[in-house]
Design a protein around this motif. Sequence first.
Motif, PDB file in Angstrom:
ATOM      1  N   ASP A 182       0.844  -1.185   0.000  1.00  0.00           N
ATOM      2  CA  ASP A 182       0.000   0.000   0.000  1.00  0.00           C
ATOM      3  C   ASP A 182       0.886   1.243   0.000  1.00  0.00           C
ATOM      4  O   ASP A 182       1.616   1.494   0.967  1.00  0.00           O
ATOM      5  CB  ASP A 182      -0.903  -0.017   1.237  1.00  0.00           C
ATOM      6  CG  ASP A 182      -1.818   1.194   1.318  1.00  0.00           C
ATOM      7  OD1 ASP A 182      -1.746   2.071   0.433  1.00  0.00           O
ATOM      8  OD2 ASP A 182      -2.600   1.266   2.283  1.00  0.00           O
ATOM      9  N   GLU A 184       0.327   4.274   0.541  1.00  0.00           N
ATOM     10  CA  GLU A 184       0.069   5.232   1.614  1.00  0.00           C
ATOM     11  C   GLU A 184       0.768   4.842   2.914  1.00  0.00           C
ATOM     12  O   GLU A 184       0.884   5.671   3.829  1.00  0.00           O
ATOM     13  CB  GLU A 184      -1.437   5.355   1.849  1.00  0.00           C
ATOM     14  CG  GLU A 184      -2.194   5.961   0.672  1.00  0.00           C
ATOM     15  CD  GLU A 184      -1.702   7.357   0.325  1.00  0.00           C
ATOM     16  OE1 GLU A 184      -1.439   8.137   1.264  1.00  0.00           O
ATOM     17  OE2 GLU A 184      -1.591   7.666  -0.882  1.00  0.00           O
ATOM     18  N   THR A 185       1.220   3.605   3.014  1.00  0.00           N
ATOM     19  CA  THR A 185       1.934   3.162   4.221  1.00  0.00           C
ATOM     20  C   THR A 185       3.444   3.235   4.047  1.00  0.00           C
ATOM     21  O   THR A 185       4.192   2.862   4.957  1.00  0.00           O
ATOM     22  CB  THR A 185       1.555   1.719   4.572  1.00  0.00           C
ATOM     23  OG1 THR A 185       2.065   0.819   3.555  1.00  0.00           O
ATOM     24  CG2 THR A 185       0.054   1.558   4.683  1.00  0.00           C
ATOM     25  N   ASP A 212       9.257  -1.092   9.988  1.00  0.00           N
ATOM     26  CA  ASP A 212       8.211  -0.804   9.012  1.00  0.00           C
ATOM     27  C   ASP A 212       8.762  -0.122   7.764  1.00  0.00           C
ATOM     28  O   ASP A 212       8.037   0.555   7.038  1.00  0.00           O
ATOM     29  CB  ASP A 212       7.144   0.084   9.647  1.00  0.00           C
ATOM     30  CG  ASP A 212       7.747   1.284  10.380  1.00  0.00           C
ATOM     31  OD1 ASP A 212       8.964   1.491  10.282  1.00  0.00           O
ATOM     32  OD2 ASP A 212       6.986   1.998  11.067  1.00  0.00           O
ATOM     33  N   SER A 214      10.122   0.718   4.002  1.00  0.00           N
ATOM     34  CA  SER A 214       9.710   0.343   2.655  1.00  0.00           C
ATOM     35  C   SER A 214      10.729  -0.621   2.047  1.00  0.00           C
ATOM     36  O   SER A 214      11.909  -0.596   2.408  1.00  0.00           O
ATOM     37  CB  SER A 214       9.622   1.590   1.775  1.00  0.00           C
ATOM     38  OG  SER A 214       8.789   2.568   2.352  1.00  0.00           O
ATOM     39  N   HIS A 547       3.088   6.491   7.527  1.00  0.00           N
ATOM     40  CA  HIS A 547       2.531   5.143   7.657  1.00  0.00           C
ATOM     41  C   HIS A 547       1.950   4.890   9.049  1.00  0.00           C
ATOM     42  O   HIS A 547       1.191   3.942   9.234  1.00  0.00           O
ATOM     43  CB  HIS A 547       3.604   4.109   7.361  1.00  0.00           C
ATOM     44  CG  HIS A 547       4.811   4.243   8.241  1.00  0.00           C
ATOM     45  ND1 HIS A 547       5.803   5.167   7.992  1.00  0.00           N
ATOM     46  CD2 HIS A 547       5.180   3.590   9.370  1.00  0.00           C
ATOM     47  CE1 HIS A 547       6.727   5.065   8.927  1.00  0.00           C
ATOM     48  NE2 HIS A 547       6.378   4.124   9.771  1.00  0.00           N
ATOM     49  N   ALA A 549      -0.533   5.183  12.069  1.00  0.00           N
ATOM     50  CA  ALA A 549      -1.933   5.561  12.226  1.00  0.00           C
ATOM     51  C   ALA A 549      -2.036   6.833  13.059  1.00  0.00           C
ATOM     52  O   ALA A 549      -1.161   7.130  13.880  1.00  0.00           O
ATOM     53  CB  ALA A 549      -2.710   4.427  12.886  1.00  0.00           C
TER      54      ALA A 549
END
Length: 720
Positions: A182, A184-185, A212, A214, A547, A549
């Motif tokens: 995704d 957006e993350t 986390d 990429s 990414h 929340a």
Amino acid sequence: MYYRFSKIPLLAALSLLLVLLESCHTVAQENTLVTDTDYDQWQSYRGNPASTQYSSLDQINTTNVKQLQVAWEYHTGDPLERSAIQCNPIMVNERLYITSPQLKLIALDAATGQEQWKFDPFEGENARGVNRGMTYWEQGDDQRIVYSAGYYLYVLNAQTGKLITDFGDAGKIDLRQNLGRDPETLDLWINSPAVVYKNLVIVGSAMGEGYDASPGHIRAYNIKTGAMVWIFHTIPYPDEFGYDTWDADDWQTVGGTNSWGGLSLDEKRGWVFAATGSPAFDFYGGNRKGQNLFGNCVLALNAETGERIWHYQIIHHDLWDYDLPCAPNLVTINVDGKPVDAAVQVTKTGHVFVLNRETGEALFPVEERPVPASDLDGEMAWPTQPFPTKPPAFVRQGVTLDDLSDISEEAHQHALKILEVSRSEGIFTPPSARGSIALPGTRGGAEWGGASFDPETGILYVNANEMGNVVNMKKVAIENNSSVELASNQPGGKALFQLHCGTCHGLDLQGQPPAIPALKNLPDRFTQQVADSIIKNGKGQMPAFAHLAETERVRIVNYLFGKEEETQTQGGAEDIQNYQYVHAGWNQFLDEQGYPAIKPPWGTMNAINLNSGDIEWQVPLGEFAALTQKGIPATGTQNLGGSVVTAGGLVFIGATMDEKIRAFDKKTGEILWEAQLPAGGYATPAIYQVDNKQYLVIAAGGGGKCGTPSGDAYVAFSLP
């Protein structure tokens, strides 16, 4: 090839000349990459597609270099809050292309420094990240500049600075796309410029280095349309070569393994060469067991298709952030009396790997030697690592009692106390909860400035850091998709901060001022809304954490502002099933005065003969004035930015914390000239010629990891 006109009629000679000119024009139309085979211009990052950082110009030489003076100085006018410039400019058609601290792309008259146009990708808002250069491409009258800012790759008209709107989405492409996750993350950017082969723009990427992160896949795009043409998965997918060197699902969850230091191009073979970094998280690999191909590899790929030709892994299952910091130098050396094409990789570990460019085999013997095991739960350090037998390492390989600082008794005792409580078992001492001393540290050895190569002599010139790190690991538990500090009864926001922010800002919020700010007393400087925006969007050299929340960002901000509600952790260490290790911050191995806690030199310039595998000379690079005044010989300083070697017998380099640029005699290592810059020159110089006058240009942007005051200048030097 040459032609003789002296014995043919004039008309025939003119006809033949027209045919030759038309032939050259046709070849130029087909060959879409501008090359500088004579190395007398600076049309590519690091000087040429082969990344040799060499200039054949010799107007400035050992006999007259002392006469160098400032020809012009250009200031970008950008805000300078913890900013830096790391750009190696390029010069094409008497126009110099540079980037500013806020990542504006600017065109200057190469002879005068007069501004011609400026492009601002952020339209006045704060930029984030750094930019080390750009790429030029032409086909007939179509002349383009390719460069990046944030997570976008832009293509502009090289003459006007306007976006070419039929490329991608109105002149840009979003690099978060096409990575199999995704977008957006994801958060990523390009530090070092792309290379262009025919009509293909080939890019690596940089990203955060946490759990986390990429993925760091290498991609090629059509330079006309922006359409992706191929992708090479640096974390292999199922059924791809290297997939079995990871846990089964790592291709979907693990990040990093990226070529952030740029790419090199062998135009004849049509091969692109990449040097990759470590898989993420950098200091713990319990979640990515295995050898981890293609992490920490030199890769040779078919530039048209992205197909792997060969690879050579330099670090197995990296636990030390020993990224390969720059693309390899593509050179030709003498092996047993015969010329051999080589790919030469300098490393943070201070090793030089000299590889046959055709096959990937080492041209000097390399030994796999046993290295220490990890003492962290769940970690399986790889049992051996490769050590070249030649050339010898150009920095120290670990810390012993004999290496501790001797600049004062206080410095020695301070270092001794740290050594006594830490693991220190050589260069590959794994990270530990009790603290491990890493030397070389995360800044090398060699860094992203790379090495320069002299084709006349076969000598490689590389600047190096000798600064250790103390790596402390801390265990954090993961419960119900959130994080709480292990068995500490502390709120979850603290643990989220530790997981995502602590590596840079420190678990104690102290940071590394001025390069990385402390976060103590944050409410005195920001509102909670501003802090949340910085976490989400990034600022300066801090990456974005888009990414995360919104609820996670709120918990972090509440923790930083002392407003988080208390929560209780259930159970103790023995009850923990899911956990992650965090890194307690970039703690350098320093004495109580802030100097490196080992004996000098702390920064060096090195000349390495690649034909013989011997070090020709090694000298300190930079000095601390306060120590010099006490009678301590030049110690060298931390240094960032590369060197350029010339046919005039010189090696030019800035890079040092004393904010000077120097010229070394390339044969002896003697300093022949130096000049004070308006700020630290943490970039690689460019050398070119306009109207038969040779120029030396360097960015003086200061700041960055060296922590000296920021600047916004480019300074050009020439002879009177």
